[in-house]
Write a protein that holds these residues in place. Structure first.
Motif, PDB file in Angstrom:
ATOM      1  N   ALA A  33     -45.449 -19.883  15.660  1.00  0.00           N
ATOM      2  CA  ALA A  33     -46.030 -20.433  16.889  1.00  0.00           C
ATOM      3  C   ALA A  33     -47.229 -19.605  17.329  1.00  0.00           C
ATOM      4  O   ALA A  33     -48.295 -20.153  17.629  1.00  0.00           O
ATOM      5  CB  ALA A  33     -44.987 -20.481  17.999  1.00  0.00           C
ATOM      6  N   VAL A  34     -47.065 -18.291  17.345  1.00  0.00           N
ATOM      7  CA  VAL A  34     -48.156 -17.399  17.746  1.00  0.00           C
ATOM      8  C   VAL A  34     -49.336 -17.548  16.797  1.00  0.00           C
ATOM      9  O   VAL A  34     -50.485 -17.665  17.229  1.00  0.00           O
ATOM     10  CB  VAL A  34     -47.672 -15.927  17.811  1.00  0.00           C
ATOM     11  CG1 VAL A  34     -48.832 -14.972  18.017  1.00  0.00           C
ATOM     12  CG2 VAL A  34     -46.641 -15.765  18.921  1.00  0.00           C
ATOM     13  N   GLU A  35     -49.046 -17.580  15.507  1.00  0.00           N
ATOM     14  CA  GLU A  35     -50.102 -17.728  14.500  1.00  0.00           C
ATOM     15  C   GLU A  35     -50.855 -19.048  14.661  1.00  0.00           C
ATOM     16  O   GLU A  35     -52.083 -19.092  14.590  1.00  0.00           O
ATOM     17  CB  GLU A  35     -49.494 -17.634  13.100  1.00  0.00           C
ATOM     18  CG  GLU A  35     -50.524 -17.622  11.988  1.00  0.00           C
ATOM     19  CD  GLU A  35     -49.862 -17.463  10.630  1.00  0.00           C
ATOM     20  OE1 GLU A  35     -50.255 -18.218   9.712  1.00  0.00           O
ATOM     21  OE2 GLU A  35     -48.975 -16.608  10.482  1.00  0.00           O
ATOM     22  N   ALA A  36     -50.121 -20.121  14.902  1.00  0.00           N
ATOM     23  CA  ALA A  36     -50.760 -21.430  15.053  1.00  0.00           C
ATOM     24  C   ALA A  36     -51.602 -21.500  16.322  1.00  0.00           C
ATOM     25  O   ALA A  36     -52.697 -22.067  16.322  1.00  0.00           O
ATOM     26  CB  ALA A  36     -49.711 -22.535  15.060  1.00  0.00           C
ATOM     27  N   LEU A  37     -51.111 -20.919  17.418  1.00  0.00           N
ATOM     28  CA  LEU A  37     -51.857 -20.941  18.678  1.00  0.00           C
ATOM     29  C   LEU A  37     -53.140 -20.122  18.597  1.00  0.00           C
ATOM     30  O   LEU A  37     -54.131 -20.461  19.239  1.00  0.00           O
ATOM     31  CB  LEU A  37     -50.986 -20.425  19.830  1.00  0.00           C
ATOM     32  CG  LEU A  37     -49.838 -21.325  20.268  1.00  0.00           C
ATOM     33  CD1 LEU A  37     -48.931 -20.598  21.246  1.00  0.00           C
ATOM     34  CD2 LEU A  37     -50.353 -22.627  20.869  1.00  0.00           C
ATOM     35  N   THR A  38     -53.123 -19.049  17.809  1.00  0.00           N
ATOM     36  CA  THR A  38     -54.289 -18.170  17.723  1.00  0.00           C
ATOM     37  C   THR A  38     -55.211 -18.521  16.564  1.00  0.00           C
ATOM     38  O   THR A  38     -56.349 -18.083  16.523  1.00  0.00           O
ATOM     39  CB  THR A  38     -53.856 -16.698  17.545  1.00  0.00           C
ATOM     40  OG1 THR A  38     -53.070 -16.580  16.355  1.00  0.00           O
ATOM     41  CG2 THR A  38     -53.061 -16.232  18.740  1.00  0.00           C
ATOM     42  N   ILE A  45     -53.729 -27.728  20.131  1.00  0.00           N
ATOM     43  CA  ILE A  45     -52.290 -27.909  20.316  1.00  0.00           C
ATOM     44  C   ILE A  45     -52.005 -28.161  21.788  1.00  0.00           C
ATOM     45  O   ILE A  45     -52.385 -27.371  22.650  1.00  0.00           O
ATOM     46  CB  ILE A  45     -51.508 -26.682  19.811  1.00  0.00           C
ATOM     47  CG1 ILE A  45     -51.731 -26.522  18.301  1.00  0.00           C
ATOM     48  CG2 ILE A  45     -50.023 -26.811  20.137  1.00  0.00           C
ATOM     49  CD1 ILE A  45     -51.219 -25.228  17.737  1.00  0.00           C
ATOM     50  N   ILE A  46     -51.331 -29.277  22.071  1.00  0.00           N
ATOM     51  CA  ILE A  46     -51.028 -29.626  23.457  1.00  0.00           C
ATOM     52  C   ILE A  46     -49.546 -29.469  23.792  1.00  0.00           C
ATOM     53  O   ILE A  46     -49.185 -29.450  24.957  1.00  0.00           O
ATOM     54  CB  ILE A  46     -51.486 -31.062  23.794  1.00  0.00           C
ATOM     55  CG1 ILE A  46     -50.801 -32.076  22.896  1.00  0.00           C
ATOM     56  CG2 ILE A  46     -53.003 -31.169  23.723  1.00  0.00           C
ATOM     57  CD1 ILE A  46     -50.996 -33.510  23.327  1.00  0.00           C
ATOM     58  N   GLU A  47     -48.706 -29.358  22.771  1.00  0.00           N
ATOM     59  CA  GLU A  47     -47.273 -29.219  23.020  1.00  0.00           C
ATOM     60  C   GLU A  47     -46.655 -28.278  21.999  1.00  0.00           C
ATOM     61  O   GLU A  47     -46.930 -28.378  20.801  1.00  0.00           O
ATOM     62  CB  GLU A  47     -46.588 -30.587  22.947  1.00  0.00           C
ATOM     63  CG  GLU A  47     -45.107 -30.541  23.232  1.00  0.00           C
ATOM     64  CD  GLU A  47     -44.461 -31.914  23.320  1.00  0.00           C
ATOM     65  OE1 GLU A  47     -43.231 -31.957  23.483  1.00  0.00           O
ATOM     66  OE2 GLU A  47     -45.172 -32.933  23.224  1.00  0.00           O
ATOM     67  N   LEU A  63     -45.619 -14.327  22.218  1.00  0.00           N
ATOM     68  CA  LEU A  63     -45.831 -15.717  22.586  1.00  0.00           C
ATOM     69  C   LEU A  63     -46.424 -15.822  23.988  1.00  0.00           C
ATOM     70  O   LEU A  63     -47.350 -16.597  24.225  1.00  0.00           O
ATOM     71  CB  LEU A  63     -44.511 -16.486  22.496  1.00  0.00           C
ATOM     72  CG  LEU A  63     -44.582 -17.974  22.790  1.00  0.00           C
ATOM     73  CD1 LEU A  63     -45.515 -18.687  21.802  1.00  0.00           C
ATOM     74  CD2 LEU A  63     -43.185 -18.588  22.741  1.00  0.00           C
ATOM     75  N   SER A  64     -45.922 -15.021  24.899  1.00  0.00           N
ATOM     76  CA  SER A  64     -46.408 -15.042  26.283  1.00  0.00           C
ATOM     77  C   SER A  64     -47.874 -14.648  26.386  1.00  0.00           C
ATOM     78  O   SER A  64     -48.620 -15.228  27.175  1.00  0.00           O
ATOM     79  CB  SER A  64     -45.564 -14.104  27.146  1.00  0.00           C
ATOM     80  OG  SER A  64     -44.245 -14.576  27.192  1.00  0.00           O
ATOM     81  N   GLN A  65     -48.292 -13.681  25.596  1.00  0.00           N
ATOM     82  CA  GLN A  65     -49.701 -13.286  25.607  1.00  0.00           C
ATOM     83  C   GLN A  65     -50.603 -14.444  25.222  1.00  0.00           C
ATOM     84  O   GLN A  65     -51.679 -14.617  25.785  1.00  0.00           O
ATOM     85  CB  GLN A  65     -49.921 -12.081  24.690  1.00  0.00           C
ATOM     86  CG  GLN A  65     -49.316 -10.814  25.249  1.00  0.00           C
ATOM     87  CD  GLN A  65     -49.356  -9.651  24.271  1.00  0.00           C
ATOM     88  OE1 GLN A  65     -49.758  -9.786  23.121  1.00  0.00           O
ATOM     89  NE2 GLN A  65     -48.928  -8.490  24.727  1.00  0.00           N
ATOM     90  N   HIS A  70     -54.000 -19.629  26.676  1.00  0.00           N
ATOM     91  CA  HIS A  70     -54.198 -20.906  25.981  1.00  0.00           C
ATOM     92  C   HIS A  70     -54.656 -21.962  26.968  1.00  0.00           C
ATOM     93  O   HIS A  70     -54.084 -22.114  28.037  1.00  0.00           O
ATOM     94  CB  HIS A  70     -52.913 -21.343  25.279  1.00  0.00           C
ATOM     95  CG  HIS A  70     -53.151 -22.270  24.143  1.00  0.00           C
ATOM     96  ND1 HIS A  70     -53.329 -23.605  24.326  1.00  0.00           N
ATOM     97  CD2 HIS A  70     -53.273 -22.039  22.821  1.00  0.00           C
ATOM     98  CE1 HIS A  70     -53.544 -24.174  23.149  1.00  0.00           C
ATOM     99  NE2 HIS A  70     -53.512 -23.236  22.214  1.00  0.00           N
ATOM    100  N   SER A  71     -55.687 -22.707  26.621  1.00  0.00           N
ATOM    101  CA  SER A  71     -56.299 -23.619  27.595  1.00  0.00           C
ATOM    102  C   SER A  71     -56.007 -25.097  27.369  1.00  0.00           C
ATOM    103  O   SER A  71     -56.445 -25.920  28.168  1.00  0.00           O
ATOM    104  CB  SER A  71     -57.811 -23.399  27.612  1.00  0.00           C
ATOM    105  OG  SER A  71     -58.358 -23.717  26.348  1.00  0.00           O
ATOM    106  N   THR A  72     -55.283 -25.452  26.315  1.00  0.00           N
ATOM    107  CA  THR A  72     -55.004 -26.873  26.081  1.00  0.00           C
ATOM    108  C   THR A  72     -53.516 -27.201  26.036  1.00  0.00           C
ATOM    109  O   THR A  72     -53.162 -28.371  26.054  1.00  0.00           O
ATOM    110  CB  THR A  72     -55.642 -27.361  24.754  1.00  0.00           C
ATOM    111  OG1 THR A  72     -55.110 -26.600  23.677  1.00  0.00           O
ATOM    112  CG2 THR A  72     -57.154 -27.235  24.802  1.00  0.00           C
TER     113      THR A  72
END
Length: 187
Positions: A33-38, A45-47, A63-65, A70-72
């Motif tokens: 999850a962290v890797e995908a968000l960054t 990613i919206i969800e 994950l919290s960082q 995260h803006s979307t």
């Protein structure tokens, strides 16, 4: 096993095609999850759905960082992850700064009244959350009283799920008093 990405009503397993990130992310581990968000395309990613995993303190912190900036991301579902008070504090601190999340579900975890001050601050500072689900945790009467104070200062939240939290009549009275001030909460 592995990363599952969903677009609309279809689902695939494996990495997303280059240049075409998924709007919904269902990783098998918090690290994914962290890797995908960054990573590349993470801003699309919206969800994020991460259920039935054990985040661990470092996982919740990492994950919290990413959630904080995260803006979307619009919806975050972290149910049945054995999230404890420390993990919840990381997550709700991030929610104080996130300006995109509308829905958060942390039901069926191990969150007690000890995390309530951070939840309260998130409710007071976050202006985008419309739905927060905390069902089947252990907030109790003390947690309900603390959350009620935060609800008095929140004008966006429409739904707050607190089923199966042992809030009893006394906790319900605190929440009812908050509803006299907060006219946006409907469920």
């Amino acid at each position: 096993e592995g990363l599952m990405v969903m677009a609309s009503s279809s689902a695939t397993t494996g990495a997303a095609p280059a240049g075409n990130p998924p709007p919904i992310l269902v990783p098998s581990k918090v690290e994914e999850a962290v890797e995908a968000l960054t990573g590349p395309g993470g801003d699309a990613i919206i969800e994020l759905i991460l259920n039935g995993k054990r985040l661990g303190e470092k996982g919740a912190e990492n994950l919290s960082q990413e959630i904080a900036k995260h803006s979307t991301l619009r919806k975050l579902t972290l149910t049945a992850n054995r999230i404890n008070n420390t993990d919840a504090e990381w997550i709700f601190t991030a929610l104080q700064w996130n300006a995109s999340l509308a829905e958060v579900d942390l039901s069926v975890n191990q969150i007690t009244h000890k995390a309530s001050p951070k939840i309260k601050l998130a409710l007071m500072k976050n202006s985008t959350l419309t739905k927060v689900m905390l069902n089947s945790n252990g907030l109790g009467v003390e947690g309900a009283a603390i959350l009620a104070n935060g609800l008095q200062h929140n004008l966006m939240l429409k739904t707050l799920g607190l089923d199966y939290n042992s809030i009893a009549d006394e906790g319900a009275k605190h929440l009812a008093a908050a509803l006299e001030v907060n006219s946006t909460l409907i469920a």
